[in-house]
Motif scaffolding. Structure first.
Motif, PDB file in Angstrom:
ATOM      1  N   LEU A  78      -4.203  13.569  66.789  1.00  0.00           N
ATOM      2  CA  LEU A  78      -3.720  12.263  67.223  1.00  0.00           C
ATOM      3  C   LEU A  78      -4.863  11.270  67.376  1.00  0.00           C
ATOM      4  O   LEU A  78      -4.710  10.081  67.119  1.00  0.00           O
ATOM      5  CB  LEU A  78      -2.955  12.389  68.548  1.00  0.00           C
ATOM      6  CG  LEU A  78      -1.562  12.998  68.456  1.00  0.00           C
ATOM      7  CD1 LEU A  78      -0.993  13.238  69.845  1.00  0.00           C
ATOM      8  CD2 LEU A  78      -0.625  12.112  67.642  1.00  0.00           C
ATOM      9  N   PHE A  79      -6.030  11.783  67.774  1.00  0.00           N
ATOM     10  CA  PHE A  79      -7.200  10.909  67.885  1.00  0.00           C
ATOM     11  C   PHE A  79      -7.617  10.414  66.511  1.00  0.00           C
ATOM     12  O   PHE A  79      -7.827   9.216  66.294  1.00  0.00           O
ATOM     13  CB  PHE A  79      -8.359  11.650  68.554  1.00  0.00           C
ATOM     14  CG  PHE A  79      -9.614  10.838  68.631  1.00  0.00           C
ATOM     15  CD1 PHE A  79      -9.738   9.820  69.560  1.00  0.00           C
ATOM     16  CD2 PHE A  79     -10.671  11.054  67.749  1.00  0.00           C
ATOM     17  CE1 PHE A  79     -10.887   9.037  69.623  1.00  0.00           C
ATOM     18  CE2 PHE A  79     -11.813  10.283  67.802  1.00  0.00           C
ATOM     19  CZ  PHE A  79     -11.918   9.281  68.743  1.00  0.00           C
ATOM     20  N   CYS A  99       3.823  13.155  71.672  1.00  0.00           N
ATOM     21  CA  CYS A  99       3.755  11.757  72.110  1.00  0.00           C
ATOM     22  C   CYS A  99       4.873  11.387  73.081  1.00  0.00           C
ATOM     23  O   CYS A  99       4.744  10.436  73.859  1.00  0.00           O
ATOM     24  CB  CYS A  99       3.809  10.827  70.898  1.00  0.00           C
ATOM     25  SG  CYS A  99       2.353  10.915  69.835  1.00  0.00           S
ATOM     26  N   VAL A 148      -2.403  14.106  75.470  1.00  0.00           N
ATOM     27  CA  VAL A 148      -2.323  13.249  74.282  1.00  0.00           C
ATOM     28  C   VAL A 148      -3.692  12.663  73.965  1.00  0.00           C
ATOM     29  O   VAL A 148      -4.139  12.674  72.821  1.00  0.00           O
ATOM     30  CB  VAL A 148      -1.283  12.128  74.482  1.00  0.00           C
ATOM     31  CG1 VAL A 148      -1.273  11.198  73.261  1.00  0.00           C
ATOM     32  CG2 VAL A 148       0.100  12.708  74.699  1.00  0.00           C
ATOM     33  N   VAL A 149      -4.373  12.156  74.988  1.00  0.00           N
ATOM     34  CA  VAL A 149      -5.698  11.553  74.801  1.00  0.00           C
ATOM     35  C   VAL A 149      -6.675  12.541  74.178  1.00  0.00           C
ATOM     36  O   VAL A 149      -7.513  12.167  73.354  1.00  0.00           O
ATOM     37  CB  VAL A 149      -6.245  11.039  76.158  1.00  0.00           C
ATOM     38  CG1 VAL A 149      -7.689  10.566  76.008  1.00  0.00           C
ATOM     39  CG2 VAL A 149      -5.378   9.896  76.674  1.00  0.00           C
ATOM     40  N   ASN A 150      -6.577  13.834  74.544  1.00  0.00           N
ATOM     41  CA  ASN A 150      -7.523  14.841  74.061  1.00  0.00           C
ATOM     42  C   ASN A 150      -7.053  15.586  72.818  1.00  0.00           C
ATOM     43  O   ASN A 150      -7.666  16.578  72.421  1.00  0.00           O
ATOM     44  CB  ASN A 150      -7.809  15.858  75.171  1.00  0.00           C
ATOM     45  CG  ASN A 150      -8.625  15.251  76.301  1.00  0.00           C
ATOM     46  OD1 ASN A 150      -9.351  14.278  76.107  1.00  0.00           O
ATOM     47  ND2 ASN A 150      -8.501  15.813  77.488  1.00  0.00           N
ATOM     48  N   HIS A 151      -5.984  15.134  72.184  1.00  0.00           N
ATOM     49  CA  HIS A 151      -5.464  15.802  70.986  1.00  0.00           C
ATOM     50  C   HIS A 151      -6.246  15.328  69.757  1.00  0.00           C
ATOM     51  O   HIS A 151      -6.232  14.148  69.412  1.00  0.00           O
ATOM     52  CB  HIS A 151      -3.980  15.478  70.821  1.00  0.00           C
ATOM     53  CG  HIS A 151      -3.271  16.364  69.855  1.00  0.00           C
ATOM     54  ND1 HIS A 151      -3.382  16.222  68.492  1.00  0.00           N
ATOM     55  CD2 HIS A 151      -2.446  17.434  70.056  1.00  0.00           C
ATOM     56  CE1 HIS A 151      -2.641  17.131  67.882  1.00  0.00           C
ATOM     57  NE2 HIS A 151      -2.064  17.884  68.813  1.00  0.00           N
ATOM     58  N   CYS A 187      -0.513   0.957  72.710  1.00  0.00           N
ATOM     59  CA  CYS A 187       0.565   1.804  73.204  1.00  0.00           C
ATOM     60  C   CYS A 187       1.379   1.095  74.284  1.00  0.00           C
ATOM     61  O   CYS A 187       0.879   0.207  74.980  1.00  0.00           O
ATOM     62  CB  CYS A 187      -0.023   3.105  73.748  1.00  0.00           C
ATOM     63  SG  CYS A 187       1.224   4.377  74.064  1.00  0.00           S
ATOM     64  N   SER A 198      -4.228   8.647  69.867  1.00  0.00           N
ATOM     65  CA  SER A 198      -4.567   9.079  71.227  1.00  0.00           C
ATOM     66  C   SER A 198      -5.579   8.152  71.906  1.00  0.00           C
ATOM     67  O   SER A 198      -5.675   8.125  73.124  1.00  0.00           O
ATOM     68  CB  SER A 198      -5.095  10.514  71.224  1.00  0.00           C
ATOM     69  OG  SER A 198      -6.392  10.583  70.702  1.00  0.00           O
ATOM     70  N   GLY A 233     -11.224   9.749  75.908  1.00  0.00           N
ATOM     71  CA  GLY A 233     -10.844  11.139  76.031  1.00  0.00           C
ATOM     72  C   GLY A 233     -12.010  12.094  76.016  1.00  0.00           C
ATOM     73  O   GLY A 233     -12.325  12.729  77.008  1.00  0.00           O
ATOM     74  N   LEU A 284      -1.576   6.821  78.262  1.00  0.00           N
ATOM     75  CA  LEU A 284      -1.299   8.152  77.723  1.00  0.00           C
ATOM     76  C   LEU A 284      -1.846   9.262  78.613  1.00  0.00           C
ATOM     77  O   LEU A 284      -2.944   9.136  79.164  1.00  0.00           O
ATOM     78  CB  LEU A 284      -1.911   8.271  76.322  1.00  0.00           C
ATOM     79  CG  LEU A 284      -1.317   7.311  75.284  1.00  0.00           C
ATOM     80  CD1 LEU A 284      -2.157   7.343  74.013  1.00  0.00           C
ATOM     81  CD2 LEU A 284       0.132   7.679  74.979  1.00  0.00           C
TER      82      LEU A 284
END
Length: 327
Positions: A215-216, A260, A209-212, A201, A221, A17, A205
């Motif tokens: 969540l990372f 998500c 989501v990947v850049n949150h 997962c 993420s 990300g 994604l």
């Protein structure tokens, strides 16, 4: 034409990300400064592991409290029958798994933990003398190195110098997962294995989501789509990845759950074997069978190789060529 093919995006195929520098900084901030203990987590991702075996529980009870309290992991990657072996922990954090491994390998074995977060390394190093005395060893058999799991060469880990690599909910945080796998394969000695738990997962994604950031930090993420992980592992040289266990991860925070969407996350423990020239891309039947002799401590009655191979003591079991090579 007969068909119209719509090209789908492959974003998130490597679980990347933020880019390398931003990712490293984010991990250091989240695990070094924002989180105080595992109670601060917003999902079950880094605490998803089930109860470890009784023998492991007994070791954990001997580990200093600070090391255990600052542990963030999603599994219990503790192989058995490792006395005298050389173990490397990728992303060792506060060192809990290294402390367990230190007891498992015995005084003649060795353990190295690699982590890039100085706050976590300080905790891990601080209690080594105390734990060495607890185990009754004449000198420490574990050390902690500041480094990146993508660059084990820079951390001083040489080719084919490790028997077993463990890791607990860390690879998903890497901005370059293929390189992590390549480095793991490089440092493993022939016959060695990468025995680790991580977050995966059910789908690739989307960018949001990947850049949150939260969540990372919560290990979601950066989670790889399961099939993408298997491709990366095979490309690195791990021809036949074996799944040992799986557990679904609960996203407790309503806002994060909404972000998500329909994506499902899982804590999975994999076993990746380095057996040059012995593994094939498909399981082939050569008429082989294996008999477990019951000699591994903690698994005297049966041995679980993966999720579909459980060997009962003295009971012959048909195996494919790959499984025969692994056991």
């Amino acid at each position: 034409s007969v068909f119209t093919v719509c090209n789908m995006s492959k974003e998130g195929v490597n679980g990347v990300g933020f880019g390398e520098e931003v990712t490293f900084a984010s991990v250091k901030e989240y695990y070094g400064k924002i989180l105080s203990t595992s109670k601060d987590l917003k999902t079950s991702a880094c605490t998803a592991s089930g109860a470890p075996p009784a023998a492991i529980k007994a070791i954990i009870k001997q580990i200093p409290d600070e090391v255990v309290e600052k542990f963030y992991g999603c599994g219990a990657p503790f192989p058995t029958g490792v006395n005298g072996l050389r173990i490397l922990d990728l992303g060792s954090g506060s060192g809990r798994d290294c402390y367990v491994a230190s007891a498992l390998v015995g005084e003649t074995g060795s353990v190295i933990g690699v982590d890039m977060t100085e706050e976590q390394l300080s905790v891990a190093r601080a209690h080594v003398p105390e734990f060495t005395k607890t185990l009754g060893y004449a000198k420490p058999n574990m050390e902690f190195v500041n480094g990146h799991i993508e660059y084990l060469d820079k951390a001083g880990i040489k080719d084919e110098t490790v028997d077993i690599i463990i890791s607990n909910c860390v690879v998903n945080l890497s901005p370059d997962k293929p390189r992590v796998m390549q480095e793991a394969f490089r440092v493993l000695a022939p016959g060695g294995e990468f025995y680790f738990s991580d977050v995966y997962c059910s789908r690739r994604l989307p960018t949001e989501v990947v850049n949150h950031e939260v969540l990372f930090g919560e290990c979601l993420s950066g989670a790889l789509y399961i099939q993408d992980f298997l491709r990366i592992a095979r490309d690195a040289g791990f021809t036949d990845p074996r799944q040992l266990s799986i557990a679904e991860i609960e996203v407790r925070d309503p806002e994060l759950k909404a972000i998500c969407g329909e994506a499902k996350f899982y804590s999975i423990t994999y076993r990746l074997f380095k057996l040059p020239g012995l593994l094939e891309t498909l399981c082939e039947d050569y008429g082989q069978y294996a008999v477990y002799n019951g000699t591994i401590p903690g698994s005297e009655n049966a041995y679980q190789l993966d999720d579909h191979h459980r060997f009962e003591k003295k009971k012959p079991m048909l195996v494919c060529g790959n499984t025969g090579a692994m056991v």
